[in-house]
Scaffold this active site. Structure first.
Site, short mmCIF file in Angstrom:
data_model
loop_
_atom_site.label_atom_id
_atom_site.label_comp_id
_atom_site.label_asym_id
_atom_site.label_seq_id
_atom_site.Cartn_x
_atom_site.Cartn_y
_atom_site.Cartn_z
N SER A 119 -0.20 2.20 -7.34
CA SER A 119 0.10 1.12 -6.40
C SER A 119 1.37 0.39 -6.82
CB SER A 119 -1.12 0.17 -6.30
OG SER A 119 -1.00 -0.68 -5.20
N GLU A 231 1.59 7.98 -1.27
CA GLU A 231 0.33 7.40 -0.80
C GLU A 231 0.61 5.96 -0.41
OE1 GLU A 231 -1.60 4.78 -2.29
OE2 GLU A 231 -0.17 4.42 -3.89
N HIS A 301 -5.39 4.97 -2.86
CA HIS A 301 -6.35 3.88 -2.98
C HIS A 301 -7.73 4.36 -2.53
CE1 HIS A 301 -2.57 1.74 -3.35
NE2 HIS A 301 -3.23 0.65 -3.69
#
Length: 331
Positions: A119, A231, A301
């Site tokens: 992230s 992602e 995630h």
């Protein structure tokens, strides 16, 4: 290697206790119960868990002010730990990139400390790659992945844990998965032909929004002939397309040997979309680039995630719907 169905290779993970350093370089830890559960789970696995003194610090949305979080990164590098694991992502790393002592962190990596996260941590990983060429690991975070609540039916994901244990034991060799049945021609043949990228391709990427935010800075790696994995979470497909367009128009995508889509989650389509969805974006991208565009990588995630060496030289093979990225002894 982890097989196409994501299962473990069957390695012996009885490698003894490892030193894991927990720190918070990004957002403040709000769920302290999850933090404690994560620490306890790692300890229950037999590891020596060291918690940074400022891991639970908080200033506004951050885990302490910029100086506090920089100091935490540098303590993690000086800890001598086997793994430096972030507590969580959020936001905060991009604003402190100029203050990181990259040579000191790279020296710690060379001595065996593996920096793991995802992230917002993408900013740190790409900056390390751009500044030093050092390899870090895209993988779990303490709270979300180890701190799940068993009372709510949550369990630590077996595949993630197997991959994490492979990293700790030094036995990780690759990650395989089966791509979705999408994009087949009317005759049933796949649009994506079998192909092979031999070792020597740099694996890089991570969170799409964070990656794009580094374009034009000294912290964006200039990768030629790489394998780019992506992602994101909470981004509508039109925003995903807009970010991909920026990478396309800047020439980044044209320099890659493959683009690999991980998991894009937690977005909501609206009535205005009228059929415009994530697959629309991926199909559009396939018409814009010459390199193969893969889907279904178990990373993002989501609970089930593989660990990926950001900056490592890897091979990539695709046979039918089976894809395999590998960096172990065989490539």
């Amino acid at each position: 290697m982890h097989a196409a169905d994501g299962s473990c290779c069957g390695h012996d993970h009885s490698h003894g206790p490892k030193h894991i350093y927990i720190y918070s370089p990004s957002g403040a830890v709000r769920d302290k119960a999850a933090f404690r559960r994560g620490v306890q789970r790692l300890q229950a696995l037999g590891h020596d868990v060291e918690v940074d003194p400022d891991a639970l610090s908080s200033q506004q949305r951050f885990a302490g002010d910029d100086a506090t979080r920089l100091a935490a990164i540098h303590r993690a590098a000086a800890s001598g730990a086997d793994v430096a694991l972030i507590s969580r992502g959020g936001y905060g790393l991009t604003r402190i990139l100029p203050g990181i002592k990259y040579k000191a962190v790279a020296k710690a990596i060379a001595k065996g400390t593996q920096f793991v996260g995802l992230s917002d941590f993408t900013a740190f990983q790409l900056a390390m790659l751009a500044q030093t060429g050092a390899t870090t690991w895209a993988g779990p975070a303490l709270n979300a992945d180890f701190g799940v609540d068993a009372k709510d039916g949550g369990e630590v994901d077996d595949i993630m844990l197997d991959c994490f244990e492979d990293l700790l034991s030094g036995q990780g060799e690759g990650a395989g998965w089966q791509m979705p049945r999408i994009g087949e021609l009317p005759n049933g043949k796949p649009q994506l032909k079998d192909f092979y990228v031999p070792g020597g391709a740099t694996l890089w990427g991570g969170n799409l929004a964070v990656l794009v935010s580094l374009l034009g800075t000294p912290y964006f790696p200039q990768i030629e002939g790489g394998i780019l994995f992506l992602e994101d979470v909470g981004e509508h497909p039109y925003r995903i397309e807009r970010m991909l367009t920026q990478l396309l128009l800047s020439g980044v995508l044209a320099r890659q040997k493959a683009i690999v889509f991980g998991q894009f989650t937690e977005f909501k389509l609206g009535s205005h979309d009228k059929g415009f969805k994530l697959q629309t974006v991926i199909d559009w991208l396939r018409m814009q680039v010459r390199c193969p565009v893969l889907q279904g990588l178990p990373f993002g995630h989501v609970p089930t995630k593989v660990l990926l060496p950001v900056g490592a030289q890897v091979s990539l093979s695709v046979e039918g719907r089976d894809a395999l990225i590998y960096w172990g002894h065989g490539h």
